[in-house]
Design an enzyme around this catalytic site. Structure first.
Site, short mmCIF file in Angstrom:
data_model
loop_
_atom_site.label_atom_id
_atom_site.label_comp_id
_atom_site.label_asym_id
_atom_site.label_seq_id
_atom_site.Cartn_x
_atom_site.Cartn_y
_atom_site.Cartn_z
N SER A 229 4.11 -2.70 4.88
CA SER A 229 3.06 -3.45 4.21
C SER A 229 3.72 -4.25 3.09
O SER A 229 3.95 -3.74 1.99
CB SER A 229 2.00 -2.49 3.64
OG SER A 229 1.05 -3.19 2.86
N HIS B 199 0.72 1.60 7.80
CA HIS B 199 1.63 2.74 7.94
C HIS B 199 1.28 3.65 9.11
O HIS B 199 2.11 4.44 9.54
CB HIS B 199 1.62 3.58 6.66
CG HIS B 199 2.22 2.88 5.49
ND1 HIS B 199 2.19 3.40 4.23
CD2 HIS B 199 2.87 1.69 5.40
CE1 HIS B 199 2.79 2.56 3.38
NE2 HIS B 199 3.20 1.52 4.08
N GLU C 182 -3.38 4.53 1.81
CA GLU C 182 -2.81 5.78 1.32
C GLU C 182 -3.80 6.54 0.44
O GLU C 182 -4.37 5.95 -0.49
CB GLU C 182 -1.54 5.53 0.50
CG GLU C 182 -0.40 4.89 1.27
CD GLU C 182 0.78 4.57 0.38
OE1 GLU C 182 0.79 4.99 -0.80
OE2 GLU C 182 1.71 3.89 0.85
N GLU D 81 5.32 7.42 6.10
CA GLU D 81 5.72 8.11 4.88
C GLU D 81 5.43 9.60 4.92
O GLU D 81 5.47 10.28 3.90
CB GLU D 81 5.02 7.46 3.67
CG GLU D 81 5.48 6.02 3.45
CD GLU D 81 4.77 5.35 2.30
OE1 GLU D 81 3.94 6.02 1.63
OE2 GLU D 81 5.03 4.16 2.06
N ASP E 85 -3.76 3.85 -2.47
CA ASP E 85 -3.20 2.52 -2.23
C ASP E 85 -4.11 1.89 -1.18
O ASP E 85 -4.07 2.24 0.00
CB ASP E 85 -1.76 2.60 -1.72
CG ASP E 85 -1.19 1.22 -1.36
OD1 ASP E 85 -1.88 0.21 -1.59
OD2 ASP E 85 -0.06 1.17 -0.84
N GLU F 297 -4.05 1.35 -6.34
CA GLU F 297 -3.07 0.29 -6.09
C GLU F 297 -3.64 -0.76 -5.14
O GLU F 297 -4.29 -0.43 -4.15
CB GLU F 297 -1.82 0.93 -5.48
CG GLU F 297 -0.70 -0.03 -5.15
CD GLU F 297 0.46 0.70 -4.47
OE1 GLU F 297 1.08 0.11 -3.57
OE2 GLU F 297 0.72 1.87 -4.82
N ASP G 100 0.82 -4.23 -6.65
CA ASP G 100 2.03 -4.20 -5.83
C ASP G 100 2.20 -5.56 -5.16
O ASP G 100 2.99 -6.38 -5.61
CB ASP G 100 1.95 -3.08 -4.80
CG ASP G 100 3.13 -3.06 -3.84
OD1 ASP G 100 4.17 -3.68 -4.17
OD2 ASP G 100 3.04 -2.43 -2.78
N LYS H 167 9.48 -2.00 -7.10
CA LYS H 167 10.30 -1.75 -5.92
C LYS H 167 11.51 -2.68 -6.01
O LYS H 167 11.38 -3.89 -5.79
CB LYS H 167 9.51 -2.05 -4.63
CG LYS H 167 8.28 -1.20 -4.42
CD LYS H 167 7.48 -1.71 -3.22
CE LYS H 167 6.29 -0.82 -2.90
NZ LYS H 167 5.44 -1.40 -1.82
N HIS I 145 8.98 4.15 -3.65
CA HIS I 145 9.72 4.09 -2.39
C HIS I 145 9.12 3.02 -1.50
O HIS I 145 8.16 2.34 -1.86
CB HIS I 145 9.67 5.46 -1.70
CG HIS I 145 8.28 5.89 -1.28
ND1 HIS I 145 8.04 6.94 -0.43
CD2 HIS I 145 7.04 5.41 -1.58
CE1 HIS I 145 6.75 7.10 -0.21
NE2 HIS I 145 6.13 6.18 -0.91
N LYS J 215 6.11 6.98 -6.82
CA LYS J 215 5.62 7.19 -5.46
C LYS J 215 6.82 7.56 -4.59
O LYS J 215 7.77 6.79 -4.48
CB LYS J 215 4.96 5.92 -4.93
CG LYS J 215 3.61 5.62 -5.55
CD LYS J 215 2.99 4.37 -4.93
CE LYS J 215 2.54 4.62 -3.51
NZ LYS J 215 1.97 3.39 -2.89
#
Length: 398
Positions: free
Chosen positions: A42, A146, A155, A196, A232, A273, A300, A325, A353, A376
């Site tokens: 993503s 994901h 998430e 993840e 998220d 997020e 993000d 990130k 991550h 994270k």
């Protein structure tokens, strides 16, 4: 200072079985650093460019390595990263690849720390707020990009904010993850795992809240400290044709703001997020004004670790937190610049991550060295536990 004497690049596997770039930096006085680049599924529209691993390695060997070897001191991180940026010559690392650049940048930092005989977090820190160990956010239930077939919200996170130590927090997240799996099984729901390590059941978003809250209540009662929920949303992945698409249901921007605000209140969310589309600063600002004193609204895809986009967000009051990130921006120095600008303006940095990860644990040290409140990391899986176990080691030896 220790002069870089060799830079080696090779192709290695990430957690999805894809090729990524690993860099090894050698310096005078036997300095050694090794780091590898993660990769996202993503991804934000404005992220630095990741090239195919073979191409990134070839381009970095041709354009960057000769500028570093015998020319640059590993201990001068700014110079290392300026050299990488100059060797690339673009504004998005589309020539040598952000994956080769970030691997070299992190490996140089490790080599410099090695020569000093200091832990990496000490080498990276010093200009921020101390060396506090952050609370790990563990991905428990997911879907989106994901895990196809899972929830619309990407998430559902466990946030053990009341844990007395990072070790307690790490094991709390592991317990929540296990309990979620057991509760899904009890309900007759089959669930694979996403990129993840989160469970990816074919359930509704509402059912996911119910399962996670039940798991958290059980683990929190057993351990005796508070565990909260984070999200998220990855809303840019839901946004199409001017509205947010939740399967057959759609929400306008106003309705999405109302929906997220209701979730914050109903579930006492500690962290949210990307609740809105990555170009909608105005909607982010409206949501932040509404619930920003209750929770972290984290950008993000909105910010992509980029100081220019963060400055726009600060100016408009969009969000109150930024996800960091390093591979989104290409170098550690650029990531530090984003953290520094955030902290100066009251935004909380959250280190993260990626969905495609390696065993590299640099972000654990980055989070400690910059006193980030959260990191994270996921909750299970070797590439995730590499960061978590490193946090435990840091706290135990600090």
């Amino acid at each position: 200072m220790t002069l870089i004497t060799d830079v080696q690049l090779r192709k290695v596997l990430d957690s999805r079985g894809n090729a990524t770039v690993e860099a090894v930096v050698h310096t005078e006085r036997d300095g050694f650093g090794r780091a590898s680049a993660p990769s996202g599924a993503s991804t934000g529209e404005y992220e630095a460019i990741e090239l195919p691993a073979d191409e990134a390695i070839a381009q970095a060997r041709e354009h960057a390595v000769s500028r570093l070897v015998g020319q640059v001191y590993a201990g001068d991180q700014r110079m290392v990263d300026r050299t990488l940026t100059a060797a690339d010559g673009t504004d998005d690392f589309s020539r040598i690849g952000a994956n080769s650049a970030v691997a070299i940048s992190m490996a140089a930092a490790k080599a410099a720390a090695d020569v000093l005989g200091a832990p990496l977090y000490q080498h990276l820190g010093g200009t921020f707020r101390g060396s506090d160990v952050p609370t790990p956010l563990g991905n428990m239930i997911g879907g989106g990009e994901h895990a196809v077939g899972g929830t619309h919200i990407q998430e559902y996170l466990s946030a053990p904010v009341g844990a007395p130590s990072v070790s307690d927090a790490v094991f709390a997240n592991a317990a929540v993850h296990q309990t979620v799996g057991e509760l899904l099984s009890d309900r007759g729901v089959t669930a694979n795992k996403g990129d993840e390590g989160a469970w990816a059941p074919a359930i509704t978003d509402e059912e996911a809240f119910d399962v996670l809250e039940s798991a958290i209540a059980e683990v929190s009662d057993e351990l005796g400290f508070r565990i909260e929920i984070g999200l998220d949303v990855a809303a840019s992945e839901l946004f199409a044709d001017g509205s947010y698409q939740y399967g057959d249901n759609t929400r306008t921007t106003d309705e999405q703001i109302d929906y997220i605000a209701e979730l914050v209140g109903d579930h006492e969310l500690a962290y949210v997020e990307d609740p809105l589309e990555e170009n909608d600063y105005e909607a982010f600002a409206r949501l932040t004004d509404r619930v920003g004193e209750q929770t972290l609204i984290c950008g993000d895809d909105l910010f992509v670790t980029n100081t220019d986009r963060l400055a726009d967000g600060i100016g408009s009051g969009a969000a109150n937190s930024i996800l960091i990130k390093p591979n989104q921006i290409g170098t550690l120095s650029a990531a530090f610049d984003a953290i520094e600008l955030a902290v100066e303006n009251g935004y909380e940095p959250v280190i993260s991550h990626r969905s495609g990860e390696t065993e590299d644990a640099t972000i654990a040290h980055l989070a400690v060295g910059t006193a980030a409140p959260f990191i994270k990391t996921g909750a299970v899986g070797g590439e995730r536990t590499a960061k978590l176990n490193e946090l435990i080691r840091i706290e135990d030896t600090a």
